[in-house]
Design an enzyme around this catalytic site. Structure first.
Site, mmCIF file in Angstrom:
data_model
loop_
_atom_site.group_PDB
_atom_site.id
_atom_site.type_symbol
_atom_site.label_atom_id
_atom_site.label_comp_id
_atom_site.label_asym_id
_atom_site.label_seq_id
_atom_site.Cartn_x
_atom_site.Cartn_y
_atom_site.Cartn_z
ATOM 1 C CG HIS A 75 32.599 37.703 32.008
ATOM 2 N ND1 HIS A 75 33.893 37.988 32.355
ATOM 3 C CD2 HIS A 75 32.243 36.650 32.798
ATOM 4 C CE1 HIS A 75 34.298 37.171 33.329
ATOM 5 N NE2 HIS A 75 33.304 36.346 33.608
ATOM 6 N NE ARG B 72 38.463 35.361 35.970
ATOM 7 C CZ ARG B 72 37.199 35.113 36.330
ATOM 8 N NH1 ARG B 72 36.302 34.748 35.428
ATOM 9 N NH2 ARG B 72 36.836 35.270 37.596
#
Lengths: 314, 314
Positions: free
Chosen positions: B277, B229
């Site tokens: 991502h 993350r």
């Protein structure tokens, strides 16, 4: 009874020192300036030196080629009539599998497209197939090909191999011989060449072969990866295929002529990844250990590993 | 008794269709336009929707978070007081290991330097260490970290991991807790973050951590790879470290704010590899199978896999 170092493109004195470290009591000579009486020489370590240097030694018993490929030696006349041993080194094998895994992953994960987006500061997700949907086909299932296949299998790719004779490798489809070559190409999205360069493999990967690769694959076109020998591909055909879409992309570590000329049109192919014959460098210390161990065993019981068959070409 | 789809950034009706395909006789609802009476709802599938939507359902029994990370949910107030299950999907795990293997290999095999040489038509061999000489350290040794460690080990890298509690993984050095964090960093050339985002990991990888990484490694400086993350790193510190040489390079798939702003100075870092991502996209069909199987088992015997501990944060 002396050992001769006959290398080009590597520092001779460093090789002499490496062998001296392992055989301090032996007579280590070097070509071209310290050969001495050729009749003294029993063993030679060679890389790209003229074969004549070796065949001129009347009492030669054994020649080591300092690399996995022996085309530099077998392509010459005046080959000495003694056993030739090629280097099979776990470190070299691991480096080759690394380079191949990297190149397959680069194409599978669309690195070139993402790198282009990065340059443009573009955030855009591309559709990503699973590794299991990508069919990798390896030309050559010897020590190098089998290890590369195993690494690619662990990464989840659908892996097959093609070789002269059928191989049994768990989880790897094996195709063999001329009869199964076209079927192998037809199921292959990413073709990886690891074949030795021989009379039979010279120019093997030409336009006709590229055109037989799968065109319905998840990458939107076939990819060619060459880490074997540049002589096994036809470079003009590769350039044309990269430019007209017959190939989606390529990764090349080896070329017809090395170093690759600054004028080669390959440099301008944005869908090609080029490296300067560095996929699997031999570690000279590991090679030296391997050769020293083989010499001691040869003297003890006459056996040798990885002996080259000159007629077969590897 | 109904099942609610509450997703943002994914097409709701496609998710309804996927669940309908697996449970044709059940009542499948969707937020925000087809919730109906909240009292009917027992199960929910959620991604980045307000937790309030779920806690407003008085008879909710079970919530599925549609991804490996649950920070989108746990970071909110109004968390429903029912079991939350996160998705652990072999396809997602394999994709994550692929992306990490690719990034480690890219840095190990000096791809950025070779790509720059290719643009300049330069043929120059760079010194190449063995994989065994590169120390990879993985932050987080859960399902994802353990699989990435295994793949990297197969590729020959020297792999260690750090996690809250000690793990036993064959061939992987395990460091645990605050007490061993600095020792873990000091032996690490390539730091890979796979930690979940929690109160404890937010901002964890800051300048002080980057400065504790090994500086005597074979790559000539440490590398940071983040596929966990973006909230776990301090982006301003990364940019400074990439520019002043504290970091040799980085690969980032996640960012403090996504999409990464076109104004971010990261885009201009030539020693950073950025992807939007995409390291491990969830395959919606695989997720749907997983959820359907979990619901049936929960109804049969009340058991659940991969239940989240909200206090722990993952």
């Amino acid at each position: 009874m002396a050992l001769l170092i006959a290398v080009k493109g590597w520092d001779t004195q460093t090789w002499v020192a490496r062998l001296k470290a392992r055989f301090p009591d032996r007579d280590i000579r070097s070509w071209p300036n310290a050969v001495g009486n050729p009749a003294d020489i029993r063993y030679a370590l060679t890389w790209k030196a003229p074969a004549r240097v070796l065949s001129d030694c009347p009492n030669m018993e054994l020649v080591f080629s300092l690399g996995a490929g022996v085309d530099h030696l077998l392509g010459q006349d005046d080959l000495p009539k003694v056993p030739i041993v090629r280097v099979v080194d776990p470190d070299l094998t691991a480096r080759m599998s690394e380079w191949i895994a990297l190149q397959v992953l680069l194409h599978h994960r669309q690195h070139l497209a993402y790198a282009a987006q990065q340059r443009e500061r573009v955030w855009r997700e591309l559709e990503q197939p699973s590794a299991g949907d990508l069919r990798v086909g390896i030309l050559g299932l010897g020590v190098l090909g089998a290890d590369a296949a195993d690494v690619l299998k662990r990464l989840g790719f659908n892996v097959a191999g093609w070789s002269r004779s059928k191989k049994t490798l768990e989880g790897i489809d094996s195709f063999a011989g001329d009869a199964e070559f076209d079927a192998f190409l037809a199921r292959t999205d990413v073709l990886v060449n690891l074949l030795p360069l021989t009379a039979e493999t010279r120019g093997l990967v030409d336009r006709s072969v590229l055109e037989k690769l799968a065109r319905d694959g998840v990458l939107g076109g076939p990819v060619f990866i060459n880490a074997g020998r540049g002589g096994s591909h036809v470079e003009a055909d590769l350039v044309a295929a990269l430019n007209d879409g017959t190939l989606k992309a390529a990764s090349l570590d080896v070329f017809e002529t090395e170093p690759l000329s600054p004028d080669s049109p390959l440099w301008a192919c944005e869908n090609a990844i080029l490296t300067p014959h560095v996929a699997a460098d031999s570690d000279p210390e590991a090679i030296s250990d391997y050769i020293a161990a083989q010499i001691l065993r040869f003297e003890a019981d006459g056996t040798l590993d990885n002996r080259v068959d000159p007629a077969r070409g590897y």
